[in-house]
Design a protein around this motif. Structure first.
Motif, PDB file in Angstrom:
ATOM      1  N   HIS A 149     -42.300  -8.523  75.143  1.00 17.93           N
ATOM      2  CA  HIS A 149     -43.141  -8.865  74.678  1.00 17.93           C
ATOM      3  C   HIS A 149     -43.623  -8.859  75.106  1.00 17.93           C
ATOM      4  O   HIS A 149     -44.181  -7.700  76.129  1.00 17.93           O
ATOM      5  CB  HIS A 149     -43.134 -10.638  74.515  1.00 17.93           C
ATOM      6  CG  HIS A 149     -42.987 -11.620  73.551  1.00 17.93           C
ATOM      7  ND1 HIS A 149     -44.240 -11.229  72.834  1.00 17.93           N
ATOM      8  CD2 HIS A 149     -43.095 -12.151  72.527  1.00 17.93           C
ATOM      9  CE1 HIS A 149     -44.789 -11.679  72.025  1.00 17.93           C
ATOM     10  NE2 HIS A 149     -44.012 -13.117  71.616  1.00 17.93           N
ATOM     11  N   ALA A 150     -45.249  -8.732  74.550  1.00 20.55           N
ATOM     12  CA  ALA A 150     -46.783  -8.217  75.250  1.00 20.55           C
ATOM     13  C   ALA A 150     -46.750  -6.768  74.223  1.00 20.55           C
ATOM     14  O   ALA A 150     -46.762  -5.739  75.990  1.00 20.55           O
ATOM     15  CB  ALA A 150     -47.369  -8.797  75.565  1.00 20.55           C
ATOM     16  N   THR A 151     -45.883  -5.494  73.891  1.00 25.10           N
ATOM     17  CA  THR A 151     -45.607  -4.320  74.173  1.00 25.10           C
ATOM     18  C   THR A 151     -45.629  -3.872  72.992  1.00 25.10           C
ATOM     19  O   THR A 151     -45.932  -4.431  71.593  1.00 25.10           O
ATOM     20  CB  THR A 151     -43.459  -4.325  74.207  1.00 25.10           C
ATOM     21  OG1 THR A 151     -43.621  -2.497  74.432  1.00 25.10           O
ATOM     22  CG2 THR A 151     -42.869  -4.653  73.040  1.00 25.10           C
ATOM     23  N   ASN A 152     -45.997  -2.904  72.687  1.00 29.45           N
ATOM     24  CA  ASN A 152     -45.863  -1.473  71.717  1.00 29.45           C
ATOM     25  C   ASN A 152     -46.106  -0.310  71.606  1.00 29.45           C
ATOM     26  O   ASN A 152     -46.284   0.084  72.714  1.00 29.45           O
ATOM     27  CB  ASN A 152     -48.171  -1.990  70.862  1.00 29.45           C
ATOM     28  CG  ASN A 152     -47.752  -1.899  69.521  1.00 29.45           C
ATOM     29  OD1 ASN A 152     -47.127  -0.837  68.902  1.00 29.45           O
ATOM     30  ND2 ASN A 152     -48.817  -1.462  69.176  1.00 29.45           N
ATOM     31  N   ILE A 153     -46.203   0.596  70.203  1.00 35.87           N
ATOM     32  CA  ILE A 153     -46.676   1.906  70.739  1.00 35.87           C
ATOM     33  C   ILE A 153     -48.181   2.175  71.570  1.00 35.87           C
ATOM     34  O   ILE A 153     -48.677   1.359  70.957  1.00 35.87           O
ATOM     35  CB  ILE A 153     -45.763   2.201  69.529  1.00 35.87           C
ATOM     36  CG1 ILE A 153     -46.803   2.334  68.495  1.00 35.87           C
ATOM     37  CG2 ILE A 153     -44.268   2.869  69.299  1.00 35.87           C
ATOM     38  CD1 ILE A 153     -47.138   2.893  67.156  1.00 35.87           C
TER      39      ILE A 153
ATOM     40  N   ASP B 117     -50.898   5.110  59.612  1.00 33.31           N
ATOM     41  CA  ASP B 117     -50.706   5.743  60.754  1.00 33.31           C
ATOM     42  C   ASP B 117     -49.949   5.424  61.986  1.00 33.31           C
ATOM     43  O   ASP B 117     -48.743   6.405  62.888  1.00 33.31           O
ATOM     44  CB  ASP B 117     -52.369   6.289  61.781  1.00 33.31           C
ATOM     45  CG  ASP B 117     -52.819   6.644  60.977  1.00 33.31           C
ATOM     46  OD1 ASP B 117     -52.928   7.987  60.174  1.00 33.31           O
ATOM     47  OD2 ASP B 117     -54.997   7.052  61.189  1.00 33.31           O
ATOM     48  N   GLY B 118     -50.670   4.296  62.505  1.00 33.09           N
ATOM     49  CA  GLY B 118     -48.905   3.634  63.138  1.00 33.09           C
ATOM     50  C   GLY B 118     -47.788   3.593  63.233  1.00 33.09           C
ATOM     51  O   GLY B 118     -46.751   4.180  64.002  1.00 33.09           O
ATOM     52  N   GLN B 119     -47.350   3.180  61.809  1.00 34.93           N
ATOM     53  CA  GLN B 119     -45.576   3.379  60.869  1.00 34.93           C
ATOM     54  C   GLN B 119     -45.117   5.390  61.037  1.00 34.93           C
ATOM     55  O   GLN B 119     -44.210   5.062  61.734  1.00 34.93           O
ATOM     56  CB  GLN B 119     -45.294   3.562  60.037  1.00 34.93           C
ATOM     57  CG  GLN B 119     -45.808   1.678  58.717  1.00 34.93           C
ATOM     58  CD  GLN B 119     -45.818   1.945  57.950  1.00 34.93           C
ATOM     59  OE1 GLN B 119     -44.934   2.319  57.614  1.00 34.93           O
ATOM     60  NE2 GLN B 119     -46.044   0.123  57.375  1.00 34.93           N
ATOM     61  N   ASN B 120     -46.128   6.008  61.120  1.00 36.10           N
ATOM     62  CA  ASN B 120     -46.094   7.608  61.744  1.00 36.10           C
ATOM     63  C   ASN B 120     -45.707   7.283  63.214  1.00 36.10           C
ATOM     64  O   ASN B 120     -44.449   8.100  63.647  1.00 36.10           O
ATOM     65  CB  ASN B 120     -46.956   8.671  61.086  1.00 36.10           C
ATOM     66  CG  ASN B 120     -47.204   9.897  61.224  1.00 36.10           C
ATOM     67  OD1 ASN B 120     -47.123  10.189  62.712  1.00 36.10           O
ATOM     68  ND2 ASN B 120     -46.066  10.487  60.359  1.00 36.10           N
ATOM     69  N   LEU B 121     -46.658   6.948  63.711  1.00 40.40           N
ATOM     70  CA  LEU B 121     -46.395   7.178  65.175  1.00 40.40           C
ATOM     71  C   LEU B 121     -44.899   6.601  66.020  1.00 40.40           C
ATOM     72  O   LEU B 121     -44.209   6.743  66.765  1.00 40.40           O
ATOM     73  CB  LEU B 121     -47.749   6.939  65.885  1.00 40.40           C
ATOM     74  CG  LEU B 121     -49.293   7.587  65.586  1.00 40.40           C
ATOM     75  CD1 LEU B 121     -50.015   6.892  66.336  1.00 40.40           C
ATOM     76  CD2 LEU B 121     -48.101   9.132  66.093  1.00 40.40           C
TER      77      LEU B 121
ATOM     78  N   GLY C 140     -45.093   9.659  69.290  1.00 41.32           N
ATOM     79  CA  GLY C 140     -45.764  10.838  69.451  1.00 41.32           C
ATOM     80  C   GLY C 140     -47.427   9.844  70.049  1.00 41.32           C
ATOM     81  O   GLY C 140     -46.974   8.599  69.115  1.00 41.32           O
ATOM     82  N   THR C 141     -48.497  10.686  69.443  1.00 40.92           N
ATOM     83  CA  THR C 141     -49.428   9.713  70.039  1.00 40.92           C
ATOM     84  C   THR C 141     -50.841  10.210  69.194  1.00 40.92           C
ATOM     85  O   THR C 141     -51.269   9.745  69.246  1.00 40.92           O
ATOM     86  CB  THR C 141     -49.587   9.580  71.518  1.00 40.92           C
ATOM     87  OG1 THR C 141     -50.214  11.720  71.860  1.00 40.92           O
ATOM     88  CG2 THR C 141     -49.510   9.009  72.616  1.00 40.92           C
ATOM     89  N   ILE C 142     -50.310  11.327  68.661  1.00 43.20           N
ATOM     90  CA  ILE C 142     -51.015  12.226  67.708  1.00 43.20           C
ATOM     91  C   ILE C 142     -50.820  11.862  65.870  1.00 43.20           C
ATOM     92  O   ILE C 142     -49.604  12.388  66.420  1.00 43.20           O
ATOM     93  CB  ILE C 142     -51.949  12.949  67.946  1.00 43.20           C
ATOM     94  CG1 ILE C 142     -52.526  13.358  68.858  1.00 43.20           C
ATOM     95  CG2 ILE C 142     -52.903  13.620  66.426  1.00 43.20           C
ATOM     96  CD1 ILE C 142     -52.916  14.727  69.568  1.00 43.20           C
ATOM     97  N   PRO C 143     -50.917  11.035  65.194  1.00 42.93           N
ATOM     98  CA  PRO C 143     -50.877  10.563  63.942  1.00 42.93           C
ATOM     99  C   PRO C 143     -50.164  12.285  63.424  1.00 42.93           C
ATOM    100  O   PRO C 143     -50.953  12.909  63.159  1.00 42.93           O
ATOM    101  CB  PRO C 143     -52.024   9.459  63.140  1.00 42.93           C
ATOM    102  CG  PRO C 143     -52.567   8.943  64.368  1.00 42.93           C
ATOM    103  CD  PRO C 143     -52.955   9.929  65.201  1.00 42.93           C
TER     104      PRO C 143
ATOM    105  N   GLU D 291     -44.393  -1.161  63.841  1.00 47.70           N
ATOM    106  CA  GLU D 291     -45.844  -0.002  64.072  1.00 47.70           C
ATOM    107  C   GLU D 291     -46.965  -0.795  65.213  1.00 47.70           C
ATOM    108  O   GLU D 291     -47.793  -0.458  65.602  1.00 47.70           O
ATOM    109  CB  GLU D 291     -46.735   0.093  62.510  1.00 47.70           C
ATOM    110  CG  GLU D 291     -47.481  -0.675  61.507  1.00 47.70           C
ATOM    111  CD  GLU D 291     -46.742  -1.179  60.451  1.00 47.70           C
ATOM    112  OE1 GLU D 291     -45.563  -0.817  61.187  1.00 47.70           O
ATOM    113  OE2 GLU D 291     -46.983  -0.996  59.520  1.00 47.70           O
ATOM    114  N   PHE D 292     -47.263  -2.422  64.835  1.00 48.04           N
ATOM    115  CA  PHE D 292     -48.607  -3.065  65.890  1.00 48.04           C
ATOM    116  C   PHE D 292     -48.116  -4.186  65.421  1.00 48.04           C
ATOM    117  O   PHE D 292     -47.087  -4.769  64.483  1.00 48.04           O
ATOM    118  CB  PHE D 292     -49.431  -2.336  66.161  1.00 48.04           C
ATOM    119  CG  PHE D 292     -50.158  -1.929  64.096  1.00 48.04           C
ATOM    120  CD1 PHE D 292     -50.312  -3.497  63.587  1.00 48.04           C
ATOM    121  CD2 PHE D 292     -50.408  -1.008  63.636  1.00 48.04           C
ATOM    122  CE1 PHE D 292     -51.134  -3.177  61.991  1.00 48.04           C
ATOM    123  CE2 PHE D 292     -50.621  -1.135  62.301  1.00 48.04           C
ATOM    124  CZ  PHE D 292     -51.293  -1.576  61.961  1.00 48.04           C
ATOM    125  N   GLY D 293     -48.842  -5.165  66.082  1.00 44.53           N
ATOM    126  CA  GLY D 293     -48.780  -6.680  65.341  1.00 44.53           C
ATOM    127  C   GLY D 293     -49.068  -7.303  65.419  1.00 44.53           C
ATOM    128  O   GLY D 293     -50.677  -6.607  64.351  1.00 44.53           O
TER     129      GLY D 293
END
Lengths: 483, 381
Positions: free
Chosen positions: B100-104, B113-117, B122-125, B285-287
Motif C-alpha cells: 500500500h501507499a505505492t506507485n510508479i 503518460d501514466g499508463q505508458n510509464l 521509465g520516468t519520462i513518458p 498508473e496511479f491512485g
C-alpha cells in the motif's frame, strides 16, 4: 514495367483500370493539387465536430455525472443516449469510410497514401475519443491542404491545430516568465511548463533525438510554445459549454517571454503580442532546416514508400530535393515517387490497413455500405461499422495509434503469428461467406496482369492451390504482403 | 475509454516453444516452473477503495457518499473491499498480500503518460519503447508469446514476440497451409511467423467466441500449468477511471474490482497445483484523490495499492510505510502519498518468478534506478 509501383505508392490497380502509360507522371500529377473528394455521403467540418465533441464533453462532465451521481445504471443509460446524439459511435466509421473510399474509388490514391503517411507522422493518440470526433477532419482540413505547401507550413499548422494542442497537452503549459506565472506566485502557487508538446515537436515531428538536443532544449521549446492553447475564456458561457473544444488561440498571458535557446540558437523576443505569437513560427522555420530533421523525415518517407532499409543513395536523393527546394513538399514528394519508381523492385512489408485497401481495390470486393446516413438516436447499424471492425481485427485502427509516434513502418512490428493470421483469416472468412466468389480464373488473371511483373510465377503458384482458394492464396502471398 | 475490453498476454520460454519438448514430464519439472501473471488496471485503481484505511474515520468524513461499507477484515488498520471476496479467501489461506501507499514515480495525473510509464517502467513518458516485463523476459532468456491485439508495451522487448488473441477467424484448408508454408521459405520473418502460427496447440486454434475475463483466465490458467506452456500472462481490465458514480460497495469501482477478483479466483481454480508456483500481481498508473468530488466519484491522484496473490507470496500482510491520510500527510494536499517505488515490487516479482538476480534485473530492466530488493520481504525465495 515495374507494376509493383502502383501498390508501393498507391493501392494497386482495379480490374476496370488500365495501366498508366507513364506511371511516374501518373503519380506525380496526383500530388500537385488538393484532390476533390469522391465521397458524396455525409461529411462534417472540423468546426462542426468541435460542436459535437464539445456537447458530449460538457453534457457528460457537467450535467450527467451530477444528475445521476447516485445511480451508475441511470448514468450509463443517459450517457449512452448522449453518445448517440453526438455521434460518438458514428463518426469514426464515417471517417474510415471516407478515407477508404478515397483510397479505393478516388482519383488520387497517391495523394491519399501521402496523407496517410503524414497523418501517421503527426499522430493523434487514442485519447479523449478524438479518434471518433476529431482525427478525420484534422487529416482532411489541417494536414491535406498543407501537403501542397512547405514543410515549415505543415509542421506549423499541425503544431497549432486543435488536435495536436489537445493531444500533447499544450494548454496545460504556463511559461515560468509569463504574467500568469507571476500572478500564481503572488498567490503562493507555482505555474509549470508542460513539456509534452515541446518534446514531441523535437523528437517525433522534426529533428528527432539524432539532433542531440538536451533537456534544456526541450524546456526552452516548451517555453516558446507556451500560450498556444484551447483555454476557455471565462466570460463566454457559450464557449464554456463546449469545454476544451474551442479553437486554439494564442494567449500572451501564459506565454514565456524568453529568451530561448533551442539547439544552440538564441531567440530573443521583442515587445508585443505579435512578436510573442510569431516566435513559434521562427523556431519551426529553423527546425525544418536542421540537417537532422531533413534526414529523419526523408528517411521516414523512404521507409514508408520504398523499403524499410533504404540505401544512402535513395535517402540522399530525397534530402537533396528537400534542400534544393527549401522544403517544398511537392518537390519532396515528387522525389520520393521517383525513387520509389526507380527502386520499385525493393520490397516493403505493408501495414495492415494499406494491405487491406490494396486487396479491396484489386479484388473489387463489395465493401462499402449503400449509405452512411445516421439517425443520431440509436446505435450505429452493424453494416455501417464494418470497416472499423475489419481494421480492428487486423490490429490497426488508423485513428487510434497507442503511442504518439504512430503506427510502425517496420516489418518486425507487424510480422507476428497473430497479425499474419488475421490477414489470412479475414480472407478465409470472406471466401467462406461467398464474398470472393467473383474472383474466378479470368478475374484473377486480370488482377495479376495489372499489378504484378512476375505473372507466370504467380500463375504457377496458384495452379497448386485448390480451385476455391486461389484468391486467398494470392492476397496472402509474399508478393502481396511485401510490395 | 471503453470499460469492457479485457485481454491477456502470455509468455513462454524459447526452449519450450522451439519444439524441444521434454520426452517425459515429471512432477519435479512442474514444481520448478514458476509463473508470473500481471493484471493491468487501466484508468487508475483507487487504493483507498480496494484496501481502505480504517484506523480512523477520515475516509468516512471525506467520502460520505462513497465510503465502502461491509468491509472484509484484514488487520486493525486496513480492510478489503467486499467485491474482493475471492482475494480475501487467499488472504485467509496466507497466499495473498497487499503493498500500500505505492506507485510508479509519476505525479502528472495523465492516464496516457501514466499508463505508458507503468508499462515502460521509465520516468519520462514515451521515452522507452519497450516494457519492463519485456526487458525482464529478455534478461531471463525467455521469449514472449503475447495473446493480445495489439502487443501491450509492457511485454515488448528485444525478443521477437508471438501474439495471439481469440477471434472467430479460422485458417484455410490444410492444402493451402502446406503451400504457404513453403511459399514463405525465402522470407525469414514471414516464415518464422507462419511456422509458429501453424504449430499452435489445439487450445489456441479453437478460439472461443466468448472473450470475457473468466474465459480468458481459464485459457491462461490452462496454458500456464503446462510444463511446456507459457510462464508469463498479462491481463488488462479497463474502466477504473470513476470520476462519477464511483459508488460504495456496489458502485462502478466495486464492479471493476469484482472482475479483478474473478481473475484471481479463476486462475487459482484452473492452475490447480501450479498455483503454488504462481504469482499474480496488479499494476495501475496511479491512485485517486482522497476526497470525493461533486459527481460522487474521485479525481486522478497519486499513491495506490498493489494486490498480490499466489503460492509465491510469502505471507498475508499489508506491506507499507504508511504516510497517513490527514491533510498534512497528503501529496500536494489531495492524494494518498506514495512512499515506495512500485517498480521495486515488480523487479522483485520478476526476480522470484524468473529465478534471476535482483541486481541484474535492476541494472538491465530499470537502468539508472536504485530499487529496493523486496524479494525476501514479499515472496517465498
Amino acid at each position: 514495367m515495374n507494376k509493383s509501383f502502383f501498390r508501393k505508392v498507391g493501392f494497386g490497380l482495379g480490374v476496370d483500370e488500365s495501366i498508366p502509360s507513364n506511371p511516374l507522371e501518373w503519380s506525380i500529377s496526383q500530388i500537385e493539387k488538393l484532390p476533390k473528394l469522391n465521397w458524396s455521403g455525409p461529411i462534417y467540418s472540423l468546426k462542426e465536430m468541435m460542436e459535437f465533441h464539445g456537447k458530449y464533453n460538457y453534457q457528460d462532465r457537467r450535467i450527467l455525472r451530477k444528475k445521476f451521481k447516485n445511480s451508475r445504471k441511470d448514468y450509463k443509460r443517459a450517457r449512452k443516449l448522449l453518445q448517440y446524439q453526438t455521434g460518438h459511435y458514428y463518426f469514426e466509421p464515417l471517417w474510415l469510410y471516407i478515407r477508404h473510399n478515397e483510397a479505393v474509388n478516388g482519383n488520387s490514391p497517391v495523394f491519399h497514401r501521402f496523407l496517410h503517411f503524414w497523418g501517421n507522422h503527426f499522430a493523434i493518440q487514442k485519447k479523449n475519443a478524438m479518434y471518433s470526433y476529431d482525427v478525420g477532419p484534422y487529416h482532411r482540413e489541417v494536414i491535406a491542404p498543407a501537403m501542397l505547401k512547405n514543410i515549415e507550413d505543415l509542421v506549423y499548422e499541425v503544431t497549432i491545430s486543435w488536435a495536436m494542442i489537445h493531444n500533447l497537452d499544450n494548454s496545460k503549459s504556463i511559461g515560468p516568465n509569463s504574467p500568469k506565472a507571476f500572478k500564481y506566485a503572488e498567490r503562493g502557487k507555482s505555474a509549470n511548463l508542460n513539456e509534452n508538446h515541446g518534446r514531441e515537436l523535437l523528437e517525433l515531428h522534426t529533428v528527432s533525438p539524432n539532433a542531440g538536443y538536451t533537456q534544456n532544449d526541450v524546456i526552452d521549446m516548451s517555453k516558446v510554445m507556451s500560450g498556444w492553447m484551447h483555454r476557455i475564456p471565462k466570460m463566454s458561457s457559450k464557449i464554456h459549454k463546449r469545454e476544451e473544444n474551442v479553437p486554439v488561440h494564442f494567449i500572451e498571458a501564459y506565454h514565456d517571454s524568453g529568451p530561448f535557446n533551442v539547439l544552440g540558437k538564441k531567440y530573443v523576443e521583442s515587445f508585443g503580442t505579435k512578436a510573442a505569437r510569431d516566435m513559434l513560427r521562427k523556431v519551426i522555420k529553423d527546425l525544418v532546416k536542421n540537417p537532422s530533421c531533413i534526414e529523419f523525415i526523408s528517411k521516414k518517407l523512404c521507409n514508408h514508400f520504398i523499403t524499410q532499409d533504404p540505401s544512402d543513395e535513395i535517402v540522399n536523393s530525397v534530402i537533396s530535393a528537400w534542400k534544393k527546394s527549401k522544403g517544398d513538399l511537392k518537390i519532396i514528394h515528387s522525389e520520393v515517387l521517383k525513387q520509389a519508381y526507380k527502386f520499385s523492385y525493393l520490397k516493403k512489408f505493408q501495414q495492415p490497413e494499406t494491405w487491406l485497401l490494396q486487396f479491396i481495390k484489386m479484388s473489387g470486393l463489395d465493401y462499402f455500405p449503400k449509405d452512411m446516413t445516421y439517425d443520431f438516436e440509436t446505435m450505429i447499424p452493424r453494416d455501417k461499422d464494418r470497416v472499423r471492425r475489419i481494421c480492428r481485427n487486423l490490429g490497426q485502427l488508423p485513428f487510434r495509434p497507442l503511442q504518439p509516434n504512430g503506427w510502425s513502418d517496420f516489418e518486425e512490428d507487424w510480422l507476428s503469428p497473430e497479425f499474419l493470421f488475421r490477414r489470412i483469416g479475414i480472407l478465409n472468412a470472406l471466401k467462406q461467406k461467398g464474398k470472393l466468389i467473383h474472383l474466378d480464373k479470368s478475374y484473377l488473371d486480370r488482377i495479376i496482369e495489372l499489378n504484378f511483373d512476375n505473372v507466370s510465377e504467380i500463375k504457377t503458384f496458384l495452379e497448386m492451390v485448390n480451385n476455391n482458394e486461389e484468391s486467398v492464396a494470392l492476397f496472402s502471398s509474399k508478393w502481396m504482403l511485401k510490395t | 475509454m471503453k470499460i469492457n475490453r479485457r485481454q491477456f498476454t502470455l509468455g513462454s520460454t524459447t526452449l519450450l516453444l522451439s519444439g524441444m519438448l521434454p520426452l517425459k514430464v515429471n512432477s519435479s519439472m512442474l514444481d520448478n516452473k514458476k509463473n508470473l501473471v500481471v493484471i493491468m488496471l487501466r484508468g487508475a485503481m483507487d487504493g483507498l477503495t480496494s484496501v481502505p484505511y480504517i484506523h480512523d474515520n477520515t475516509l468516512e468524513k471525506v467520502r460520505p457518499d462513497i465510503v465502502v461499507k461491509k468491509l472484509l477484515d484484514l488487520n486493525s488498520d486496513f480492510s478489503l473491499h467486499p467485491k474482493l471476496s475471492g482475494f480475501h479467501k487467499l488472504w485467509k489461506s496466507n497466499v495473498a498480500s497487499i503493498v500500500h501507499a505505492t506507485n510508479i514515480p509519476y505525479t502528472g495525473r495523465s492516464h496516457f503518460d501514466g499508463q505508458n510509464l507503468m508499462e515502460s517502467g521509465g520516468t519520462i513518458p514515451y521515452k522507452l519503447k519497450t516494457g519492463w516485463l519485456g526487458r525482464g523476459i529478455d534478461v531471463a532468456g525467455l521469449e514472449g508469446l503475447s495473446m493480445s491485439l495489439p502487443m501491450p508495451l509492457l511485454l515488448r522487448g528485444k525478443a521477437n514476440q508471438d501474439n495471439f488473441f481469440p477471434s472467430k477467424l479460422s485458417m484455410p484448408t490444410r492444402n493451402l497451409v502446406d503451400i504457404l508454408k513453403h511459399h514463405y521459405d525465402d522470407e525469414p520473418l514471414l516464415k518464422k511467423s507462419f511456422d509458429k502460427l501453424i504449430s499452435r496447440p489445439i487450445s489456441m486454434t479453437k478460439s472461443p467466441n466468448n472473450k470475457n475475463l473468466k474465459t480468458l483466465a481459464r485459457i491462461a490458467g490452462s496454458e500456464l500449468k503446462k510444463i511446456d506452456g507459457p510462464r508469463v500472462a498479462v491481463f488488462e481490465v479497463f474502466g477504473f477511471d470513476t470520476h462519477a458514480a464511483q459508488g460504495g460497495a456496489d458502485g462502478e469501482h466495486g464492479q471493476k474490482l469484482k472482475q479483478v477478483d474473478y481473475t484471481f479466483d479463476v486462475l487459482k481454480k484452473t492452475l490447480g497445483n501450479s498455483f503454488k508456483n504462481t504469482l499474480i500481481i496488479t499494476l495501475t498508473e496511479f491512485g485517486r484523490t482522497l476526497v470525493q468530488n461533486n459527481g460522487y466519484g474521485t479525481e486522478h491522484g497519486y499513491g495506490t495499492s498493489i494486490l498480490l496473490g499466489g503460492g509465491l507470496v510469502k505471507k498475508s500482510q499489508v506491506y507499507a510505510d504508511w504516510p497517513g491520510i490527514k491533510n498534512k500527510n497528503l501529496f500536494e494536499g489531495r492524494d494518498l502519498n506514495s512512499t515506495l517505488d512500485a517498480r521495486s515490487v515488480y523487479c522483485s516479482a520478476m526476480s522470484v518468478c524468473f529465478d534471476t538476480d535482483f541486481q541484474l534485473l535492476n541494472t538491465e530492466v530499470f537502468p539508472d534506478e536504485k530499487l529496493n530488493d523486496l524479494t525476501e520481504i514479499l515472496f517465498k525465495v
